[in-house]
Design an enzyme around this catalytic site. Structure first.
Site, mmCIF file in Angstrom:
data_model
loop_
_atom_site.group_PDB
_atom_site.id
_atom_site.type_symbol
_atom_site.label_atom_id
_atom_site.label_comp_id
_atom_site.label_asym_id
_atom_site.label_seq_id
_atom_site.Cartn_x
_atom_site.Cartn_y
_atom_site.Cartn_z
ATOM 1 N N CYS A 113 -11.752 35.023 90.738
ATOM 2 C CA CYS A 113 -12.657 34.056 91.385
ATOM 3 C C CYS A 113 -13.363 34.639 92.604
ATOM 4 O O CYS A 113 -14.367 34.097 93.054
ATOM 5 C CB CYS A 113 -11.885 32.805 91.781
ATOM 6 N N HIS A 253 -15.924 28.861 97.137
ATOM 7 C CA HIS A 253 -15.546 28.892 95.729
ATOM 8 C C HIS A 253 -15.102 27.490 95.330
ATOM 9 O O HIS A 253 -14.411 26.803 96.086
ATOM 10 C CB HIS A 253 -14.407 29.895 95.531
ATOM 11 N N ASN A 283 -14.047 24.729 87.830
ATOM 12 C CA ASN A 283 -13.899 26.056 88.434
ATOM 13 C C ASN A 283 -14.479 27.093 87.458
ATOM 14 O O ASN A 283 -13.905 27.346 86.406
ATOM 15 C CB ASN A 283 -12.416 26.308 88.693
HETATM 16 O O1 UT7 Z 1 -9.803 29.546 91.447
HETATM 17 C C1 UT7 Z 1 -8.685 30.315 91.622
HETATM 18 C C2 UT7 Z 1 -7.608 29.729 92.310
HETATM 19 N N1 UT7 Z 1 -7.112 28.507 91.731
HETATM 20 C C3 UT7 Z 1 -6.704 27.594 92.572
HETATM 21 O O2 UT7 Z 1 -6.899 27.753 93.760
HETATM 22 C C4 UT7 Z 1 -5.993 26.383 92.054
HETATM 23 C C5 UT7 Z 1 -5.068 25.906 93.121
HETATM 24 N N2 UT7 Z 1 -4.216 24.786 92.718
HETATM 25 C C6 UT7 Z 1 -4.687 23.546 92.511
HETATM 26 O O3 UT7 Z 1 -5.865 23.273 92.577
HETATM 27 C C7 UT7 Z 1 -3.650 22.449 92.278
HETATM 28 O O4 UT7 Z 1 -2.380 22.961 92.564
HETATM 29 C C8 UT7 Z 1 -3.680 21.879 90.840
HETATM 30 C C9 UT7 Z 1 -4.942 21.027 90.657
HETATM 31 C C10 UT7 Z 1 -3.638 22.990 89.838
HETATM 32 C C11 UT7 Z 1 -2.485 20.956 90.610
HETATM 33 O O5 UT7 Z 1 -2.448 19.930 91.595
HETATM 34 P P1 UT7 Z 1 -1.097 19.636 92.395
HETATM 35 O O6 UT7 Z 1 -1.376 18.483 93.252
HETATM 36 O O7 UT7 Z 1 -0.685 20.911 93.055
HETATM 37 O O8 UT7 Z 1 -0.124 19.210 91.237
HETATM 38 P P2 UT7 Z 1 1.274 19.870 90.789
HETATM 39 O O9 UT7 Z 1 1.027 21.196 90.140
HETATM 40 O O10 UT7 Z 1 2.220 19.827 91.933
HETATM 41 O O11 UT7 Z 1 1.744 18.851 89.688
HETATM 42 C C12 UT7 Z 1 2.053 17.523 90.008
HETATM 43 C C13 UT7 Z 1 2.348 16.760 88.729
HETATM 44 C C14 UT7 Z 1 3.313 17.481 87.799
HETATM 45 O O12 UT7 Z 1 4.142 16.517 87.201
HETATM 46 P P3 UT7 Z 1 5.663 16.305 87.719
HETATM 47 O O13 UT7 Z 1 6.331 17.644 87.503
HETATM 48 O O14 UT7 Z 1 5.524 15.949 89.157
HETATM 49 O O15 UT7 Z 1 6.149 15.220 86.835
HETATM 50 C C15 UT7 Z 1 2.410 18.064 86.744
HETATM 51 O O16 UT7 Z 1 3.045 18.233 85.508
HETATM 52 O O17 UT7 Z 1 1.125 16.585 87.993
HETATM 53 C C16 UT7 Z 1 1.344 17.010 86.653
HETATM 54 N N3 UT7 Z 1 0.089 17.483 86.092
HETATM 55 C C17 UT7 Z 1 -0.784 16.676 85.472
HETATM 56 N N4 UT7 Z 1 -0.761 15.350 85.221
HETATM 57 C C18 UT7 Z 1 -1.822 14.833 84.579
HETATM 58 C C19 UT7 Z 1 -0.413 18.748 86.108
HETATM 59 N N5 UT7 Z 1 -1.597 18.767 85.494
HETATM 60 C C20 UT7 Z 1 -1.844 17.506 85.083
HETATM 61 C C21 UT7 Z 1 -2.934 16.893 84.424
HETATM 62 N N6 UT7 Z 1 -2.873 15.555 84.201
HETATM 63 N N7 UT7 Z 1 -4.025 17.580 84.019
#
Ligand code: UT7
Length: 326
Positions: A113, A253, A283
Site C-alpha cells: 500500500c 492511503h 482499499n
Molecule cells: O492497507 C494496508 C493496511 N491495512 C490496514 O491498515 C487494515 C487495518 N485494519 C483494519 O482496518 C481493521 O482492523 C479491520 C477493518 C480489518 C477489522 O476491524 P476491527 O475493528 O479491528 O475488527 P476485529 O478484527 O477486531 O474483529 C472484530 C469482530 C470479530 O469477531 P469476534 O471475534 O469479535 O466475534 C471478527 O470476526 O468482527 C468480526 N468481523 C466481521 N464481522 C462482520 C471481521 N470481519 C467482519 C465482517 N463482517 N466483514
C-alpha cells in the site's frame, strides 16, 4: 533548486461496482458492520480479462493528456503494484509498450500500500539528480485476484483501480519538498500473499490453502498503523520546518476511515482538509493515493502554493510520507 512538480494526474476505476449488500449475500457480514468499522460502502472490481497493466495504462493516458505532454517526453516509468500482471516482465514494461515509448527505464516497485509514495520518492531522486526530466509514476492494483472471497475478514476491504501522476523537473520552490520511506520486515507476516513466488510456487497442494490468498492480522495492523502514521506525518512536517496548521490538504492511503480520522485528529486537521474516497473504492493498495490525488485535482481542491501531505502504510511493513508545495 530543482524540484519535481506534479504536472498531470489521471485515474481509472473498473466499471463493476460491488456494494456491501452484495457481499453480505456471499459471506457472513453486513453493510452496517463494513460501514461502521471501515467507512467502505462499495468497491470496484476489474473484469475477468482486465489486468493491472490495462488499468495502469488507462490512468497513465489520462495523466499524459492532463499534463498536455507527448508520451515520448516521458523518460522514466515507475509502476507500484503488489498485483503485477505476472512475475516478469514488469507491468511497467507492458505499460511503456502501450504508450509507445522505447528505450527509457521502466520498472515495477513492490511496497504494497505504500508503493505509490515509494515510487514518488524514487522518481523524485531521478529528477533531482538530472537522470530524468519527466517521470510517469503509477499505482495500479487488481487485489480482487488475491482475495479469498469466502473470508469476511479481508474480502470486504479491498478494491481494484489505478492512478498516475506525471512529474517534471523544474527550477523553483514548487514541487516535492520531501519524501520519507520506511520499512520493518519484523512484521512481514502481518499482511501477505504467500503464493506464486519462488518460496511457494503454485502447486495442486497450494491451491485452496491459506497461502493461496491474502492473509492479514487486521486488528494488530490497525494499531501499528495508527501509531506509525502519526510518527510519519510529524516527521514530514519537522523535516520542512512546518506546523500541522500549514497543511492545506491531507491525502492519506485509503485503508480505514478510523485510521484516517486518527491521523487527522493527531494533526488537529478538520476532515474538510482530508481527502476521503474509500467509501466508493475500498482499499486499492498502491492505487489509493494517486486515485485520491486525481479526484482532488479534478475537483479543484488544491490551489497553487498549497501544502499537500501524503501518508501511507501497508504490507512489508512499509510506511511513507511525501510533502508537496503544489
Ligand atoms: O492497507 C494496508 C493496511 N491495512 C490496514 O491498515 C487494515 C487495518 N485494519 C483494519 O482496518 C481493521 O482492523 C479491520 C477493518 C480489518 C477489522 O476491524 P476491527 O475493528 O479491528 O475488527 P476485529 O478484527 O477486531 O474483529 C472484530 C469482530 C470479530 O469477531 P469476534 O471475534 O469479535 O466475534 C471478527 O470476526 O468482527 C468480526 N468481523 C466481521 N464481522 C462482520 C471481521 N470481519 C467482519 C465482517 N463482517 N466483514
Amino acid at each position: 533548486m530543482i524540484r519535481s512538480r506534479i504536472v498531470g494526474t489521471g485515474s481509472y476505476l473498473p466499471a463493476q461496482v460491488v456494494t456491501n449488500a452484495e457481499l453480505a449475500k456471499r459471506v457472513d457480514t453486513s453493510d452496517e458492520w463494513i460501514r461502521t468499522r471501515t467507512g467502505i460502502r462499495e468497491r470496484r472490481i476489474a473484469a475477468e480479462e482486465e489486468t493491472t497493466s490495462d488499468m495502469g495504462t488507462e490512468a497513465a493516458n489520462r495523466a499524459v493528456a492532463h499534463a498536455g505532454i507527448a508520451p515520448s517526453e516521458i523518460d522514466l516509468i515507475v509502476l507500484a503494484t503488489a498485483t503485477p500482471d505476472m512475475s516478469f516482465p514488469s507491468s511497467a514494461c507492458i505499460v511503456q509498450h502501450r504508450l509507445g515509448i522505447i528505450g527509457k527505464p521502466a520498472f515495477d516497485l513492490s511496497a504494497a500500500c505504500s508503493g505509490f509514495l515509494y515510487a514518488l520518492g524514487v522518481a523524485d531522486q531521478f529528477l533531482r539528480n538530472r537522470s530524468a526530466r519527466t517521470a510517469l509514476v503509477i499505482g495500479a492494483e487488481k487485489f480482487s485476484r488475491v482475495l479469498d472471497w469466502s473470508d469476511r475478514n479481508t474480502c470486504v476491504l479491498f478494491g481494484d483501480g489505478a492512478g498516475a501522476a506525471i512529474l517534471r523537473a523544474e527550477e523553483g520552490e514548487r514541487g516535492i519538498l520531501s519524501t520519507h520511506l520506511h520499512a520493518d520486515g519484523t512484521y512481514a507476516d502481518m499482511l501477505m500473499v504467500a503464493r506464486s513466488g519462488s518460496r511457494n510456487p503454485i502447486t495442486q497442494e497450494l491451491i485452496r490453502t491459506e497461502a493461496e490468498y491474502l492473509v492479514m492480522r487486521g486488528n494488530e495492523l490497525f494499531r501499528v498503523a495508527v501509531k506509525t502514521l502519526e510518527e510519519a506525518v510529524l516527521e514530514a512536517l519537522a523535516a520542512n520546518g512546518l506546523q500541522a496548521a500549514d497543511v492545506d490538504l491531507l491525502i492519506p492511503h485509503q485503508a480505514n476511515i478510523r485510521i484516517i480520522a486518527a491521523t487527522a485528529k493527531r494533526l488537529g486537521l478538520p476532515m474538510e482538509k482530508v481527502v476521503v474516497n474509500l467509501e466508493r473504492y475500498g482499499n486499492t493498495s498502491a492505487a489509493s493515493i494517486p486515485i485520491a490525488l486525481d479526484e482532488a485535482v479534478r475537483t479543484d481542491r488544491i490551489r497553487p502554493g498549497d501544502h499537500v501531505l501524503f501518508e501511507s502504510f501497508g504490507g512489508g511493513l512499509t510506511w511513507a510520507s511525501a510533502l508537496l508545495k503544489w
